[in-house]
Scaffold this motif. Structure first.
Motif, PDB file in Angstrom:
ATOM      1  N   LEU A 266       7.232 -28.125 -11.030  1.00 38.00           N
ATOM      2  CA  LEU A 266       8.478 -28.768 -10.621  1.00 38.00           C
ATOM      3  C   LEU A 266       9.421 -28.916 -11.817  1.00 38.00           C
ATOM      4  O   LEU A 266      10.620 -28.609 -11.734  1.00 38.00           O
ATOM      5  N   PHE A 267       8.887 -29.361 -12.934  1.00 37.93           N
ATOM      6  CA  PHE A 267       9.672 -29.563 -14.151  1.00 37.93           C
ATOM      7  C   PHE A 267      10.294 -28.250 -14.630  1.00 37.93           C
ATOM      8  O   PHE A 267      11.500 -28.175 -14.909  1.00 37.93           O
ATOM      9  N   VAL A 268       9.468 -27.210 -14.718  1.00 33.69           N
ATOM     10  CA  VAL A 268       9.951 -25.904 -15.183  1.00 33.69           C
ATOM     11  C   VAL A 268      10.976 -25.317 -14.212  1.00 33.69           C
ATOM     12  O   VAL A 268      12.005 -24.767 -14.619  1.00 33.69           O
ATOM     13  N   ALA A 269      10.706 -25.451 -12.902  1.00 29.58           N
ATOM     14  CA  ALA A 269      11.607 -24.885 -11.899  1.00 29.58           C
ATOM     15  C   ALA A 269      12.980 -25.547 -11.941  1.00 29.58           C
ATOM     16  O   ALA A 269      14.013 -24.879 -11.817  1.00 29.58           O
ATOM     17  N   ILE A 270      13.008 -26.873 -12.106  1.00 26.56           N
ATOM     18  CA  ILE A 270      14.294 -27.590 -12.189  1.00 26.56           C
ATOM     19  C   ILE A 270      15.078 -27.133 -13.415  1.00 26.56           C
ATOM     20  O   ILE A 270      16.282 -26.848 -13.336  1.00 26.56           O
ATOM     21  N   LEU A 271      14.398 -27.039 -14.569  1.00 33.54           N
ATOM     22  CA  LEU A 271      15.076 -26.572 -15.781  1.00 33.54           C
ATOM     23  C   LEU A 271      15.598 -25.152 -15.613  1.00 33.54           C
ATOM     24  O   LEU A 271      16.725 -24.830 -16.009  1.00 33.54           O
ATOM     25  N   PHE A 272      14.774 -24.298 -14.996  1.00 32.90           N
ATOM     26  CA  PHE A 272      15.164 -22.902 -14.826  1.00 32.90           C
ATOM     27  C   PHE A 272      16.328 -22.788 -13.838  1.00 32.90           C
ATOM     28  O   PHE A 272      17.262 -22.001 -14.036  1.00 32.90           O
ATOM     29  N   GLY A 273      16.278 -23.592 -12.764  1.00 34.46           N
ATOM     30  CA  GLY A 273      17.355 -23.575 -11.784  1.00 34.46           C
ATOM     31  C   GLY A 273      18.668 -24.026 -12.395  1.00 34.46           C
ATOM     32  O   GLY A 273      19.731 -23.436 -12.143  1.00 34.46           O
ATOM     33  N   ILE A 274      18.627 -25.085 -13.219  1.00 37.85           N
ATOM     34  CA  ILE A 274      19.832 -25.565 -13.903  1.00 37.85           C
ATOM     35  C   ILE A 274      20.379 -24.491 -14.847  1.00 37.85           C
ATOM     36  O   ILE A 274      21.594 -24.265 -14.931  1.00 37.85           O
ATOM     37  N   THR A 275      19.466 -23.797 -15.534  1.00 35.39           N
ATOM     38  CA  THR A 275      19.880 -22.718 -16.428  1.00 35.39           C
ATOM     39  C   THR A 275      20.587 -21.604 -15.659  1.00 35.39           C
ATOM     40  O   THR A 275      21.593 -21.046 -16.125  1.00 35.39           O
ATOM     41  N   MET A 276      20.078 -21.294 -14.471  1.00 37.97           N
ATOM     42  CA  MET A 276      20.711 -20.258 -13.643  1.00 37.97           C
ATOM     43  C   MET A 276      22.131 -20.666 -13.256  1.00 37.97           C
ATOM     44  O   MET A 276      23.037 -19.828 -13.190  1.00 37.97           O
ATOM     45  N   VAL A 277      22.336 -21.955 -13.004  1.00 34.89           N
ATOM     46  CA  VAL A 277      23.686 -22.437 -12.689  1.00 34.89           C
ATOM     47  C   VAL A 277      24.600 -22.281 -13.904  1.00 34.89           C
ATOM     48  O   VAL A 277      25.761 -21.848 -13.786  1.00 34.89           O
ATOM     49  N   LEU A 278      24.075 -22.598 -15.089  1.00 34.33           N
ATOM     50  CA  LEU A 278      24.881 -22.564 -16.306  1.00 34.33           C
ATOM     51  C   LEU A 278      25.307 -21.149 -16.682  1.00 34.33           C
ATOM     52  O   LEU A 278      26.428 -20.948 -17.178  1.00 34.33           O
ATOM     53  N   ILE A 279      24.450 -20.147 -16.464  1.00 32.40           N
ATOM     54  CA  ILE A 279      24.809 -18.779 -16.873  1.00 32.40           C
ATOM     55  C   ILE A 279      25.637 -18.069 -15.812  1.00 32.40           C
ATOM     56  O   ILE A 279      26.194 -16.994 -16.064  1.00 32.40           O
ATOM     57  N   GLY A 280      25.723 -18.649 -14.611  1.00 32.55           N
ATOM     58  CA  GLY A 280      26.623 -18.131 -13.582  1.00 32.55           C
ATOM     59  C   GLY A 280      26.326 -16.716 -13.143  1.00 32.55           C
ATOM     60  O   GLY A 280      25.173 -16.370 -12.831  1.00 32.55           O
ATOM     61  N   ASP A 281      27.357 -15.854 -13.147  1.00 30.89           N
ATOM     62  CA  ASP A 281      27.222 -14.491 -12.622  1.00 30.89           C
ATOM     63  C   ASP A 281      26.224 -13.644 -13.413  1.00 30.89           C
ATOM     64  O   ASP A 281      25.672 -12.673 -12.884  1.00 30.89           O
ATOM     65  N   LYS A 282      25.981 -14.000 -14.665  1.00 35.27           N
ATOM     66  CA  LYS A 282      25.022 -13.232 -15.458  1.00 35.27           C
ATOM     67  C   LYS A 282      23.614 -13.323 -14.884  1.00 35.27           C
ATOM     68  O   LYS A 282      22.778 -12.452 -15.138  1.00 35.27           O
ATOM     69  N   GLY A 283      23.345 -14.381 -14.142  1.00 27.22           N
ATOM     70  CA  GLY A 283      22.017 -14.543 -13.562  1.00 27.22           C
ATOM     71  C   GLY A 283      21.878 -13.962 -12.165  1.00 27.22           C
ATOM     72  O   GLY A 283      20.818 -14.081 -11.547  1.00 27.22           O
ATOM     73  N   ARG A 284      22.944 -13.331 -11.650  1.00 29.88           N
ATOM     74  CA  ARG A 284      22.917 -12.822 -10.284  1.00 29.88           C
ATOM     75  C   ARG A 284      21.820 -11.781 -10.051  1.00 29.88           C
ATOM     76  O   ARG A 284      21.119 -11.844  -9.036  1.00 29.88           O
ATOM     77  N   PRO A 285      21.610 -10.800 -10.962  1.00 27.87           N
ATOM     78  CA  PRO A 285      20.514  -9.826 -10.742  1.00 27.87           C
ATOM     79  C   PRO A 285      19.145 -10.504 -10.650  1.00 27.87           C
ATOM     80  O   PRO A 285      18.319 -10.148  -9.808  1.00 27.87           O
ATOM     81  N   LEU A 286      18.915 -11.497 -11.527  1.00 32.04           N
ATOM     82  CA  LEU A 286      17.643 -12.208 -11.496  1.00 32.04           C
ATOM     83  C   LEU A 286      17.522 -13.035 -10.219  1.00 32.04           C
ATOM     84  O   LEU A 286      16.437 -13.148  -9.638  1.00 32.04           O
ATOM     85  N   MET A 287      18.627 -13.593  -9.772  1.00 34.17           N
ATOM     86  CA  MET A 287      18.635 -14.375  -8.534  1.00 34.17           C
ATOM     87  C   MET A 287      18.248 -13.504  -7.345  1.00 34.17           C
ATOM     88  O   MET A 287      17.517 -13.938  -6.452  1.00 34.17           O
ATOM     89  N   THR A 288      18.723 -12.274  -7.334  1.00 34.58           N
ATOM     90  CA  THR A 288      18.371 -11.341  -6.251  1.00 34.58           C
ATOM     91  C   THR A 288      16.872 -11.090  -6.232  1.00 34.58           C
ATOM     92  O   THR A 288      16.241 -11.033  -5.167  1.00 34.58           O
ATOM     93  N   ILE A 289      16.283 -10.963  -7.422  1.00 32.47           N
ATOM     94  CA  ILE A 289      14.831 -10.746  -7.511  1.00 32.47           C
ATOM     95  C   ILE A 289      14.084 -11.969  -6.987  1.00 32.47           C
ATOM     96  O   ILE A 289      13.120 -11.844  -6.223  1.00 32.47           O
ATOM     97  N   PHE A 290      14.536 -13.158  -7.384  1.00 28.04           N
ATOM     98  CA  PHE A 290      13.884 -14.388  -6.922  1.00 28.04           C
ATOM     99  C   PHE A 290      13.969 -14.525  -5.402  1.00 28.04           C
ATOM    100  O   PHE A 290      13.015 -14.950  -4.754  1.00 28.04           O
ATOM    101  N   GLU A 291      15.129 -14.197  -4.832  1.00 27.50           N
ATOM    102  CA  GLU A 291      15.289 -14.308  -3.381  1.00 27.50           C
ATOM    103  C   GLU A 291      14.367 -13.331  -2.655  1.00 27.50           C
ATOM    104  O   GLU A 291      13.774 -13.675  -1.633  1.00 27.50           O
ATOM    105  N   SER A 292      14.250 -12.119  -3.173  1.00 25.28           N
ATOM    106  CA  SER A 292      13.339 -11.136  -2.565  1.00 25.28           C
ATOM    107  C   SER A 292      11.887 -11.600  -2.691  1.00 25.28           C
ATOM    108  O   SER A 292      11.098 -11.482  -1.754  1.00 25.28           O
ATOM    109  N   ALA A 293      11.552 -12.145  -3.863  1.00 26.24           N
ATOM    110  CA  ALA A 293      10.191 -12.648  -4.061  1.00 26.24           C
ATOM    111  C   ALA A 293       9.902 -13.814  -3.127  1.00 26.24           C
ATOM    112  O   ALA A 293       8.786 -13.956  -2.620  1.00 26.24           O
ATOM    113  N   SER A 294      10.917 -14.641  -2.867  1.00 20.17           N
ATOM    114  CA  SER A 294      10.742 -15.770  -1.953  1.00 20.17           C
ATOM    115  C   SER A 294      10.401 -15.296  -0.553  1.00 20.17           C
ATOM    116  O   SER A 294       9.510 -15.847   0.106  1.00 20.17           O
ATOM    117  N   HIS A 295      11.101 -14.261  -0.078  1.00 23.80           N
ATOM    118  CA  HIS A 295      10.790 -13.700   1.239  1.00 23.80           C
ATOM    119  C   HIS A 295       9.350 -13.172   1.283  1.00 23.80           C
ATOM    120  O   HIS A 295       8.627 -13.366   2.269  1.00 23.80           O
TER     121      HIS A 295
END
Length: 442
Positions: free
Chosen positions: A165-194
């Motif tokens: 939980l701790f790591v995920a919250i930090l990582f999620g906040i980091t994804m918000v901070l880097i914005g569009d630069k994290g979009r490719p990684l976000m796509t991977i996470f969404e696919s992995a979630s499915h």
């Protein structure tokens, strides 16, 4: 009425014999029968229950990580993250404390341990030595330090919910901070979630087998007759938990605009699974999916459900104060009002971080009593024989409390699709939302 985020589509209703809750219900009945008639065979079936719980625990850390990261990243504003977290923890603190107070009041009114006149010196302290040893390091400092993992990967690899939980919250906040630069990684996470939720669907097909083995072992090992000696405590605990769910949580649900009984019906398969395995963790992945399907915003579900499993343990809290006072009454130890308040304050701290697995409540109770010397820790031997039966009620109450918290916080955040939620509560089978793969047929 809030606008809907997706069209409501009714999924075809499955035949009753293919519905998960019916399969689990039959499995529980078979497990009770075999455990009662052939106790040795029931005990031998323990690996079935243990195996299923291990299968589920195997995917809990990835589910939590992916759900929280994608949920927080989808918020796009750090202020929204902090607001949801603040509301969730305010809810957890309020109702966890209320659960402790309810247990304390009931124990003083009913006095289930009165009249046993047990001499603490005659108790076998060795029976609870292992639990006391595990509880030794459950200090506030140790708890806080244990939230920080050794590495980013070890949190998920070691299946530690709080660290993940701790790591995920930090990582999620980091994804918000880097914005569009994290979009490719976000796509991977969404696919992995499915993919992970599809894996959950596969594993849940084994739920009846796990419930069958766990229930056969419980009845075969301890026997239905085990309840006779301490029936008063067990009955008091179950009745108190029932009142807490129907009255306290029911009132909260009413103010939030829904009926607690309708929510219980919607989650009937998961509740039966928790009952059969005596572990609320067994239903954690499907609770996340069901809440999202019912119209709760994904980002809210991702924060509230995993944190609730460590910080919103209503059933465990009721058990702790009720059991502690039972032991004190049975050993003729009089606790003043000041000592009972101290007990409650200690329990408020020691109960945090107790994951919803079998035995966690017993370990937490040992930690509480070790800090409050007025009540003998050896007195826990009195309830050791029936703790397994009370563990089922603890897990059910914890699970229901977290489901209610998810809906309430979603409503507070205007993150509840009311039309979809009403359809789910009415028993209309729904297709999954666009963000979630279907995992459990219902």
């Amino acid at each position: 009425m809030l606008p809907t985020t997706s069209p409501i589509q009714a999924a075809p209703r499955l035949p009753f014999y293919r519905q998960l809750y019916m399969q689990v219900l039959v499995a529980i009945a078979l497990g009770v029968t075999i455990g009662h008639i052939w106790p040795d065979a029931g005990v031998a079936l323990k690996p079935l229950g243990d195996g299923f719980i291990k299968l589920v625990k195997m995917i809990i850390a990835p589910v939590i990580f992916l759900t929280i990261v994608t949920g927080i990243a989808g918020m796009k504003e750090l202020g929204a993250i902090g607001r949801v977290a603040a509301k969730a923890f305010a809810y957890f603190l309020t109702f966890s404390t209320l659960a402790l107070v309810v247990g304390l009041i009931v124990a003083n009114v009913v006095r289930p341990g009165e009249g046993l006149n047990i001499d603490p010196a005659t108790l076998d302290a060795g029976k609870v030595a292992d639990f006391a040893l595990q509880a030794h390091d459950r200090t506030l400092t140790g708890f806080l330090l244990n939230i920080i993992p050794s590495t980013l990967i070890s949190a998920v690899a070691e299946d530690n919910i709080l660290q993940t939980l701790f790591v995920a919250i930090l990582f999620g906040i980091t994804m918000v901070l880097i914005g569009d630069k994290g979009r490719p990684l976000m796509t991977i996470f969404e696919s992995a979630s499915h993919a992970i939720f599809r894996l959950v669907a596969i594993l849940m097909k084994a739920a009846p087998i796990g419930a069958f083995g766990a229930m056969a072992f419980t009845i075969g090992k301890y026997g239905v007759g085990t309840l006779a000696n301490l029936a008063g405590l067990v009955a008091t605990f179950y009745l108190t938990s029932l009142i807490f769910v129907l009255v306290v949580l029911g009132t909260v649900a009413w103010f939030a605009g829904f009926n607690i009984l309708h929510l219980l019906r919607y989650l009937k398969a998961e509740l039966l699974l928790v009952l059969g395995t005596s572990s609320s963790e067994a239903a954690l992945p499907s609770l996340i999916e069901k809440m999202e399907r019912a119209g709760c915003r994904k980002s809210v579900v991702g924060l509230v459900v995993p944190t609730g499993y460590s910080f919103n343990l209503d059933g465990t809290n009721i058990y702790m104060t009720l059991a502690a006072l039972f032991i004190a009454q049975a050993c003729n130890v009089h606790l003043s009002l000041e000592q009972q308040i101290l007990l409650l304050l200690v329990a408020m701290i020691s109960s945090k971080g107790a994951a919803g697995v079998t035995g966690a409540g017993f370990i937490t109770l040992a930690a509480t009593l070790s800090i409050v010397p007025s009540v003998p820790v050896a007195g826990m031997a009195l309830i050791l024989g029936v703790d397994r039966f009370m563990s089922e009620c603890r897990s059910l109450t914890n699970f229901i409390g977290n489901a209610v918290a998810t809906v309430v916080v979603s409503a507070w955040e205007d993150g509840l699709d009311r039309e979809r939620f009403r359809a789910a509560m009415a028993g209309i089978p729904l297709d999954p939302t666009p963000d979630v793969e279907e995992v459990i047929p219902d």
